[in-house]
Design an enzyme around this catalytic site. Structure first.
Site, PDB file in Angstrom:
ATOM      1  N   ARG A  71     -62.344 -83.117   1.987  1.00 12.45           N
ATOM      2  CA  ARG A  71     -62.173 -82.496   0.655  1.00 12.45           C
ATOM      3  C   ARG A  71     -62.102 -83.455  -0.548  1.00 12.45           C
ATOM      4  NH1 ARG A  71     -58.259 -77.649   0.706  1.00 12.45           N
ATOM      5  NH2 ARG A  71     -59.793 -76.559   1.703  1.00 12.45           N
ATOM      6  N   ARG A 139     -51.789 -79.307  -4.288  1.00 13.30           N
ATOM      7  CA  ARG A 139     -53.272 -79.567  -4.374  1.00 13.30           C
ATOM      8  C   ARG A 139     -53.984 -79.747  -5.525  1.00 13.30           C
ATOM      9  NH1 ARG A 139     -54.831 -76.946   0.686  1.00 13.30           N
ATOM     10  NH2 ARG A 139     -53.036 -77.182   2.065  1.00 13.30           N
ATOM     11  N   LYS A 220     -48.325 -75.716   1.354  1.00  8.81           N
ATOM     12  CA  LYS A 220     -49.169 -76.196   0.232  1.00  8.81           C
ATOM     13  C   LYS A 220     -48.592 -75.590  -0.764  1.00  8.81           C
ATOM     14  CE  LYS A 220     -52.536 -74.046   2.458  1.00  8.81           C
ATOM     15  NZ  LYS A 220     -53.942 -73.040   2.830  1.00  8.81           N
ATOM     16  N   LYS A 222     -50.264 -74.690  -5.100  1.00  3.53           N
ATOM     17  CA  LYS A 222     -51.240 -74.415  -5.900  1.00  3.53           C
ATOM     18  C   LYS A 222     -50.965 -74.323  -7.324  1.00  3.53           C
ATOM     19  CE  LYS A 222     -54.073 -73.314  -1.992  1.00  3.53           C
ATOM     20  NZ  LYS A 222     -55.032 -72.357  -1.346  1.00  3.53           N
ATOM     21  N   CYS A 443     -65.563 -67.187   1.019  1.00  2.00           N
ATOM     22  CA  CYS A 443     -65.000 -68.248   1.626  1.00  2.00           C
ATOM     23  C   CYS A 443     -66.081 -68.848   2.747  1.00  2.00           C
ATOM     24  CB  CYS A 443     -63.765 -68.051   2.332  1.00  2.00           C
ATOM     25  SG  CYS A 443     -63.912 -67.283   3.797  1.00  2.00           S
ATOM     26  N   CYS A 449     -65.151 -73.320   9.692  1.00  2.00           N
ATOM     27  CA  CYS A 449     -63.661 -73.013   9.716  1.00  2.00           C
ATOM     28  C   CYS A 449     -63.080 -72.676  11.210  1.00  2.00           C
ATOM     29  CB  CYS A 449     -63.459 -71.989   8.560  1.00  2.00           C
ATOM     30  SG  CYS A 449     -61.727 -71.588   8.759  1.00  2.00           S
ATOM     31  N   CYS A 488     -61.275 -64.154   7.075  1.00  2.00           N
ATOM     32  CA  CYS A 488     -59.970 -63.800   8.096  1.00  2.00           C
ATOM     33  C   CYS A 488     -58.959 -63.490   6.643  1.00  2.00           C
ATOM     34  CB  CYS A 488     -59.651 -65.071   8.815  1.00  2.00           C
ATOM     35  SG  CYS A 488     -58.678 -66.231   7.866  1.00  2.00           S
ATOM     36  N   CYS A 492     -58.792 -67.195   1.347  1.00  2.00           N
ATOM     37  CA  CYS A 492     -59.377 -68.434   0.754  1.00  2.00           C
ATOM     38  C   CYS A 492     -60.423 -67.914  -0.536  1.00  2.00           C
ATOM     39  CB  CYS A 492     -59.975 -69.394   1.585  1.00  2.00           C
ATOM     40  SG  CYS A 492     -59.121 -70.044   2.974  1.00  2.00           S
TER      41      CYS A 492
HETATM   42 FE1  SRM Z   1     -58.182 -72.069   2.048  1.00  2.00          FE
HETATM   43  C1  SRM Z   1     -56.960 -72.965   5.266  1.00  2.00           C
HETATM   44  C2  SRM Z   1     -61.227 -73.298   3.048  1.00  2.00           C
HETATM   45  C3  SRM Z   1     -59.276 -72.060  -1.352  1.00  2.00           C
HETATM   46  C4  SRM Z   1     -55.554 -69.875   1.452  1.00  2.00           C
HETATM   47  N1  SRM Z   1     -59.018 -73.060   3.759  1.00  2.00           N
HETATM   48  C5  SRM Z   1     -58.409 -73.255   5.096  1.00  2.00           C
HETATM   49  C6  SRM Z   1     -59.039 -74.191   5.912  1.00  2.00           C
HETATM   50  C7  SRM Z   1     -58.802 -75.443   5.601  1.00  2.00           C
HETATM   51  C8  SRM Z   1     -59.103 -73.858   7.426  1.00  2.00           C
HETATM   52  C9  SRM Z   1     -58.116 -74.300   8.140  1.00  2.00           C
HETATM   53  O1  SRM Z   1     -56.869 -74.509   7.670  1.00  2.00           O
HETATM   54  O2  SRM Z   1     -58.561 -74.873   9.157  1.00  2.00           O
HETATM   55  C10 SRM Z   1     -60.565 -73.639   5.185  1.00  2.00           C
HETATM   56  C11 SRM Z   1     -61.517 -74.760   5.496  1.00  2.00           C
HETATM   57  C12 SRM Z   1     -62.955 -74.061   5.774  1.00  2.00           C
HETATM   58  C13 SRM Z   1     -64.022 -74.980   5.989  1.00  2.00           C
HETATM   59  O3  SRM Z   1     -64.568 -75.092   6.985  1.00  2.00           O
HETATM   60  O4  SRM Z   1     -64.143 -75.470   4.781  1.00  2.00           O
HETATM   61  C14 SRM Z   1     -60.386 -73.344   3.977  1.00  2.00           C
HETATM   62  N2  SRM Z   1     -59.762 -72.656   0.938  1.00  2.00           N
HETATM   63  C15 SRM Z   1     -60.988 -73.081   1.556  1.00  2.00           C
HETATM   64  C16 SRM Z   1     -62.024 -73.179   0.506  1.00  2.00           C
HETATM   65  C17 SRM Z   1     -62.986 -74.002   0.690  1.00  2.00           C
HETATM   66  C18 SRM Z   1     -62.757 -71.816   0.161  1.00  2.00           C
HETATM   67  C19 SRM Z   1     -63.749 -71.567  -0.674  1.00  2.00           C
HETATM   68  O5  SRM Z   1     -64.699 -70.666  -0.558  1.00  2.00           O
HETATM   69  O6  SRM Z   1     -63.936 -72.390  -1.812  1.00  2.00           O
HETATM   70  C20 SRM Z   1     -61.091 -73.394  -0.722  1.00  2.00           C
HETATM   71  C21 SRM Z   1     -60.792 -74.846  -0.943  1.00  2.00           C
HETATM   72  C22 SRM Z   1     -59.805 -75.120  -2.184  1.00  2.00           C
HETATM   73  C23 SRM Z   1     -59.720 -76.629  -2.343  1.00  2.00           C
HETATM   74  O7  SRM Z   1     -60.648 -77.258  -2.936  1.00  2.00           O
HETATM   75  O8  SRM Z   1     -58.593 -76.728  -2.197  1.00  2.00           O
HETATM   76  C24 SRM Z   1     -59.986 -72.799  -0.303  1.00  2.00           C
HETATM   77  N3  SRM Z   1     -57.621 -70.985   0.725  1.00  2.00           N
HETATM   78  C25 SRM Z   1     -58.227 -71.091  -0.686  1.00  2.00           C
HETATM   79  C26 SRM Z   1     -57.449 -70.256  -1.588  1.00  2.00           C
HETATM   80  C27 SRM Z   1     -57.902 -69.958  -3.095  1.00  2.00           C
HETATM   81  C28 SRM Z   1     -57.175 -70.856  -4.193  1.00  2.00           C
HETATM   82  O9  SRM Z   1     -56.400 -71.621  -3.573  1.00  2.00           O
HETATM   83  O10 SRM Z   1     -57.419 -70.629  -5.160  1.00  2.00           O
HETATM   84  C29 SRM Z   1     -56.457 -69.640  -0.866  1.00  2.00           C
HETATM   85  C30 SRM Z   1     -55.612 -68.278  -1.343  1.00  2.00           C
HETATM   86  C31 SRM Z   1     -54.414 -68.677  -2.266  1.00  2.00           C
HETATM   87  C32 SRM Z   1     -53.381 -69.113  -1.607  1.00  2.00           C
HETATM   88  O11 SRM Z   1     -53.296 -70.315  -1.391  1.00  2.00           O
HETATM   89  O12 SRM Z   1     -52.480 -68.561  -1.565  1.00  2.00           O
HETATM   90  C33 SRM Z   1     -56.534 -70.344   0.418  1.00  2.00           C
HETATM   91  N4  SRM Z   1     -56.570 -71.411   3.119  1.00  2.00           N
HETATM   92  C34 SRM Z   1     -55.677 -70.411   2.730  1.00  2.00           C
HETATM   93  C35 SRM Z   1     -54.585 -70.229   3.742  1.00  2.00           C
HETATM   94  C36 SRM Z   1     -53.456 -69.024   3.789  1.00  2.00           C
HETATM   95  C37 SRM Z   1     -52.413 -70.006   3.194  1.00  2.00           C
HETATM   96  C38 SRM Z   1     -51.210 -68.834   3.208  1.00  2.00           C
HETATM   97  O13 SRM Z   1     -50.279 -69.045   2.388  1.00  2.00           O
HETATM   98  O14 SRM Z   1     -50.939 -68.471   4.270  1.00  2.00           O
HETATM   99  C39 SRM Z   1     -55.400 -71.066   4.921  1.00  2.00           C
HETATM  100  C40 SRM Z   1     -54.658 -71.194   6.217  1.00  2.00           C
HETATM  101  C41 SRM Z   1     -53.253 -72.055   6.031  1.00  2.00           C
HETATM  102  O15 SRM Z   1     -52.903 -72.971   5.329  1.00  2.00           O
HETATM  103  O16 SRM Z   1     -52.555 -71.831   7.062  1.00  2.00           O
HETATM  104  C42 SRM Z   1     -56.328 -71.896   4.168  1.00  2.00           C
HETATM  105 FE1  SF4 Z   2     -61.385 -69.993   6.943  1.00  2.00          FE
HETATM  106 FE2  SF4 Z   2     -60.021 -67.760   6.636  1.00  2.00          FE
HETATM  107 FE3  SF4 Z   2     -60.060 -69.573   4.474  1.00  2.00          FE
HETATM  108 FE4  SF4 Z   2     -62.332 -67.962   5.053  1.00  2.00          FE
HETATM  109  S1  SF4 Z   2     -60.320 -67.324   4.427  1.00  2.00           S
HETATM  110  S2  SF4 Z   2     -62.232 -70.260   4.809  1.00  2.00           S
HETATM  111  S3  SF4 Z   2     -62.074 -67.768   7.465  1.00  2.00           S
HETATM  112  S4  SF4 Z   2     -59.177 -69.804   6.558  1.00  2.00           S
END
Ligand code: SRM
Ligand code: SF4
Length: 596
Positions: A71, A139, A220, A222, A443, A449, A488, A492
């Site tokens: 990333r 981040r 993390k 944000k 997402c 993922c 899930c 995201c």
């Molecule tokens: Fe996310 C984890 C993709 C924005 C909440 N996110 C992941 C992972 C890295 C899966 C993993 O941990 O193994 C995903 C990678 C998938 C892949 O194959 O690419 C992933 N997240 C993404 C992206 C690419 C989705 C998208 O459609 O663009 C976004 C990358 C943003 C970036 O450039 O940094 C992305 N993730 C978000 C957002 C939205 C935001 O940040 O504005 C959220 C919800 C807001 C928040 O954080 O509360 C989000 N991602 C999560 C979570 C749950 C965090 C939590 O508090 O429980 C995880 C899982 C974790 O951290 O354990 C996660």
């Molecule tokens: Fe993966 Fe869940 Fe985030 Fe979608 S919402 S990218 S399935 S961790």
């Protein structure tokens, strides 16, 4: 992996080094162990496997098809044409495409272990970095995407960069591992255009990190900056949000919100999405110090024993917003703080199409389906298109929080040329799309993922193909309605504040949330605990028909829903969860879809 062990791994990592270098040097290893994967995230990479191949390989008793996602981060999504072209070139080391992220970053998937160093090295030499793109640190900082040339937009972008700089983790591990130790002002860093993050990364001092200490943050963190009334960055979903207060065209200070966050686990009542709340207002000169006071409050008070409850949203809930504020203010001796100003937003949408920037130049915001920059058969040739634009127009490029792409600083004389390149590659302007389609996002989910329970990016476009005709039939082509999907409950795709949010719970089964707002300022509640993908359009139609019948003049979907379907009370934890949701249980009896 237990929560405590992540803390132990960080503590024992020697400035986030761990055994990563040795394990990457060992060509006999196809992948790295879990503890290295924990540390690798801080360097901007996740170990993954191709889930499309998992079952077959398992049956054939083969190892998983391991690879790495990388990333790149850039504050406010800003990237030059040269940097774009380097990423385009790096696609050949990945799956042949790249993914714009909804935090204005870029992801390359499918990079093999032997190629990871080369990719990170090249990203850094482009002037961007992957440092801290993932991991328990601050981040990529988001900022307003539109490149409007005024003092306010200039200041918000500057703030995203200042925040990025202040919260970069400090250790020479990054430079040692990925840049062969290049860190003392190397030749390529003299370019004034180079993102300052890289300079900090390559000149990181040795020793304990002054902000993050030895165990970094509990989770993390944000941050986003928004300019009213545009909420493209989805301010209330962030741990920490900033909104400028403008006096005579200049930024006087910023209102700060805290405690937003969307991740939750199905059925676990201690986890749930929260919207950010107003914390305080500070003058411009003190904004970054105030941010540090917030980040260190979370560092010291966040939950380090239960990772599921470690985000700052839970710290704010535990301390109470007043208690949290008091602690932040205590950490700002001599700095005057004021009550937060009232905030008002109208939409999370991007302003797609051509617009004036305010300096005689134009920008063009181009719709990119699900942010996937690929040249897939029968689809717009996004990769070839943006490569040609970067090569021949050489304009600054901006990744938007809705995973679209802005081409900035276009001379009006070049407008026709840009349009011709877009047309040549089948990348159409969004004029004929429904307004809902323009902003719908899913997402990544399968196949990369590791946490996805269902399809998302590969499912939503097809579902929108069925929802679009319903919107047209009901006369809602221009209706602002926000559809979002995730594979899930981690959220995201930011589904929990959408008008319609679909959250994967099993293959082709989605929990359906309804009643957020296109303004991004209200949480949705669980309406159906499990809907089959193919039944989603019918469930949506029921709501849209009721909206059409009951709406008042000029009332948008979000306001109709609030007036007719909610009590005005903030949703309770039960309303987000499947097993324990009273509301869902009631609905399950009455009108749950064929999925049950
Ligand atoms: Fe996310 C984890 C993709 C924005 C909440 N996110 C992941 C992972 C890295 C899966 C993993 O941990 O193994 C995903 C990678 C998938 C892949 O194959 O690419 C992933 N997240 C993404 C992206 C690419 C989705 C998208 O459609 O663009 C976004 C990358 C943003 C970036 O450039 O940094 C992305 N993730 C978000 C957002 C939205 C935001 O940040 O504005 C959220 C919800 C807001 C928040 O954080 O509360 C989000 N991602 C999560 C979570 C749950 C965090 C939590 O508090 O429980 C995880 C899982 C974790 O951290 O354990 C996660
Ligand atoms: Fe993966 Fe869940 Fe985030 Fe979608 S919402 S990218 S399935 S961790």
């Amino acid at each position: 992996m237990s929560k405590a062990s992540v803390e132990d791994i960080k503590l024992a990592s020697n400035g986030l080094r761990g055994q990563i270098a040795e394990q990457f040097a060992d060509t006999a290893l196809t992948h790295v162990p879990d503890d290295s994967n924990v540390l690798l995230k801080f360097h901007g990479s996740y170990q993954q496997d191709d889930r499309d191949q998992r079952a077959e390989r398992n049956k054939a008793k083969l190892d998983k098809a391991w690879s790495f996602m990388i990333r790149s981060k850039m504050p406010g999504g800003r990237i030059s044409s040269e940097q774009w072209l380097i990423h385009d070139e790096l696609c050949t080391k990945a799956m042949g495409n790249m993914r714009l992220t909804n935090r204005q970053g870029i992801q390359l998937h499918g990079v093999l272990k032997g190629g990871l160093k080369e990719v990170i090295h090249n990203v850094c030499h482009s002037g961007l970095s992957t440092m801290g793109a993932c991991g328990d640190v601050v981040r990529n900082t988001m900022g307003p995407a539109a490149p409007i040339k005024d003092a306010v937009h200039a200041d918000t972008q500057k703030l995203t960069e200042e925040i990025s700089q202040r919260f970069l983790w400090r250790s020479s591990a990054y430079a040692d591992m990925w840049l062969d130790g290049e860190k003392i002002d190397p030749e390529w860093i003299k370019d004034p255009e180079v993102n300052p993050d890289v300079r900090a990364a390559t000149t990181a001092p040795e020793g304990e990190d002054p902000i993050y200490g030895q165990v970094y943050l509990p989770r993390k963190f944000k941050i986003a900056v928004a300019i009213q009334p545009c909420n493209d960055v989805d301010l209330y979903s962030q741990d920490c949000g900033f909104v400028p207060h403008v006096v005579n065209g200049e930024v006087e200070g910023y209102t700060i919100t805290v405690g937003g966050g969307f991740g939750m686990s199905h059925g676990q009542l201690s986890t749930r999405p929260f919207l950010g709340q107003p914390l305080l207002y500070v003058k411009r000169a003190h904004v970054v110090d105030a941010t540090e006071a917030i980040v260190t409050t979370q560092r010291d008070h966040g939950n380090r024993t239960e990772r599921k409850n470690a985000r700052m949203k839970y710290t704010v809930q535990t301390m109470g917003i007043d208690g949290f504020r008091a602690e932040v203010v205590r950490r700002l001796p001599g700095i005057e703080t004021f009550p937060a100003k009232e905030l008002k937003f109208d939409s999370v949408e991007d302003t797609l199409g051509w617009h004036e920037q305010g300096d005689g130049q134009l920008y063009c915001a181009v719709f990119v389906s699900m942010g996937r920059i690929a040249d897939a058969d029968g689809k717009p040739q996004y990769r070839a298109c943006f490569r040609e634009i970067a090569e021949s127009v050489k304009c600054p490029i901006i990744v938007t929080p809705n995973t679209n792409l802005i081409l900035a600083d276009i001379d009006p004389a070049d407008k026709a040329k840009v349009d011709a390149i877009l047309t040549k590659h089948g990348v159409v302007h969004s004029d004929d799309m429904t307004r809902a389609r323009k902003v719908a996002h899913a997402c990544v989910a399968l196949p990369t993922c590791g946490l996805s329970l269902s399809e998302s990016e590969r499912a939503l476009p097809g579902i929108m193909d069925k929802i679009d005709p319903i919107l047209r039939e009901l006369g809602m082509v221009e209706e602002p309605i926000l559809f979002r999907m995730t594979g899930c409950p981690n959220g995201c795709g930011r589904p929990y504040n959408a008008d319609f949010g679909f959250v994967g719970r099993a293959p082709n089964k989605y929990a359906m949330f309804v009643g957020g707002s296109v303004r991004g300022d209200r949480l949705a509640g669980l309406e159906f605990k499990s809907v089959l993908g193919e039944d989603i359009p019918t469930r949506v139609r029921e709501f849209l028909e009721a909206f059409k019948t009951e709406r008042k003049d000029g009332e948008i979907f979000a306001d109709w829903f609030a007036r007719t379907r909610t009590t005005g009370e903030a949703p309770q934890p039960e309303q987000f969860h499947i097993e324990l949701a009273e509301r869902a249980a009631k609905l399950a009896g009455e009108k749950v879809s064929a999925a049950e």
